[in-house]
Design an enzyme around this catalytic site. Structure first.
Site, PDB file in Angstrom:
ATOM      1  N   MET A  77     -24.497  16.777 -10.336  1.00 59.84           N
ATOM      2  CA  MET A  77     -23.512  17.799 -10.694  1.00 59.84           C
ATOM      3  C   MET A  77     -23.189  18.683  -9.494  1.00 59.84           C
ATOM      4  SD  MET A  77     -22.511  17.422 -13.719  1.00 59.84           S
ATOM      5  CE  MET A  77     -22.804  17.349 -15.476  1.00 59.84           C
ATOM      6  N   ASP A  78     -24.211  19.073  -8.762  1.00 57.84           N
ATOM      7  CA  ASP A  78     -24.028  19.925  -7.591  1.00 57.84           C
ATOM      8  C   ASP A  78     -23.067  19.264  -6.607  1.00 57.84           C
ATOM      9  OD1 ASP A  78     -24.582  22.040  -5.837  1.00 57.84           O
ATOM     10  OD2 ASP A  78     -26.362  21.079  -5.018  1.00 57.84           O
ATOM     11  N   GLU A  79     -23.343  18.005  -6.296  1.00 63.53           N
ATOM     12  CA  GLU A  79     -22.497  17.312  -5.321  1.00 63.53           C
ATOM     13  C   GLU A  79     -21.089  17.054  -5.859  1.00 63.53           C
ATOM     14  OE1 GLU A  79     -23.970  14.267  -2.785  1.00 63.53           O
ATOM     15  OE2 GLU A  79     -22.187  13.034  -3.049  1.00 63.53           O
TER      16      GLU A  79
END
Ligand code: COA
Ligand code: DKA
Length: 160
Positions: A77-79
């Site tokens: 999700m972060d990336e």
């Protein structure tokens, strides 16, 4: 012995998205081993230009037996959501990420990450996303991205 190839093809109206040409080749934690046993990832834009990813969660993302570690989903999700902001034209870093884990994600299957830019206000860009396959949602996330100065962005992306 490495796992066999997996099918990361997108939908008919998606176009492949070249992340390294936009942000450099630093995103190795999630994207760095395209034939490895952790993640295998391919990025696309859908017909509206929004970022999509096909991601295979390999055996090295394991948390609960046979299923993805929550942190491995958070890393994705972060990336992907950070990259979604860059793909929409905002040079950012991620300031805050909230993930809801909805269903255990079985390993060694290809799932989709959908993203949308929800809003912008000053330096804040809100991005929402989900990891899903068919009707099953494995995780949903809200990601607060903060724009950074042009010079800093160019340096991060290796374009200074
Ligand atoms: C995010 C970051 C750039 C913000 O620092 P900064 O440039 O000094 O910006 P500020 O602290 O002034 O914040 C800018 C705005 O974003 C908001 N903001 C920043 N971080 C936030 C957070 N975690 N939660 C909520 N709001 C946040 C601030 O409240 C401020 O809002 P305002 O303009 O309405 O006052 C900095 O904290 C940073 O670099 N963090 C590390 C990022 C990182 O490592 N991400 C993972 C890799 S991409
Ligand atoms: C050139 C900077 C690239 C940032 C790309 C997208 C955000 C990654 C998220 C993270 O590292 O936490």
């Amino acid at each position: 012995m490495p796992m066999p190839p997996v099918d990361l093809s997108g939908e008919a109206n998606w176009t492949e998205f070249d992340a390294p040409s936009l942000v450099g080749a630093s995103l190795r934690f999630v994207s760095g081993e395209p034939e490895g046993d952790r993640y295998r990832v391919r990025y696309y834009r859908n017909a509206d230009g929004a970022l999509r990813a096909r991601i295979w969660f390999g055996p090295e993302t394991e948390g609960p037996p046979g299923h993805a570690h929550g942190g491995s989903m958070a890393a994705v999700m972060d990336e992907v959501l950070g990259l979604a902001a860059w793909a929409a034209g905002y040079p950012i870093v991620v300031g805050n990420l909230n993930v809801d884990f909805r269903n255990l994600l079985p390993l060694q299957q290809v799932v989709t990450v959908e993203s949308e830019i929800l809003s912008t206000s000053g330096r804040k860009v809100m991005v929402r996303g989900r990891i899903c396959k068919g009707d099953t949602v494995y995780a949903e996330a809200d990601c607060l991205c903060i724009t950074i100065p042009e010079q800093a962005a160019a340096e991060l992306a290796g374009k200074h």
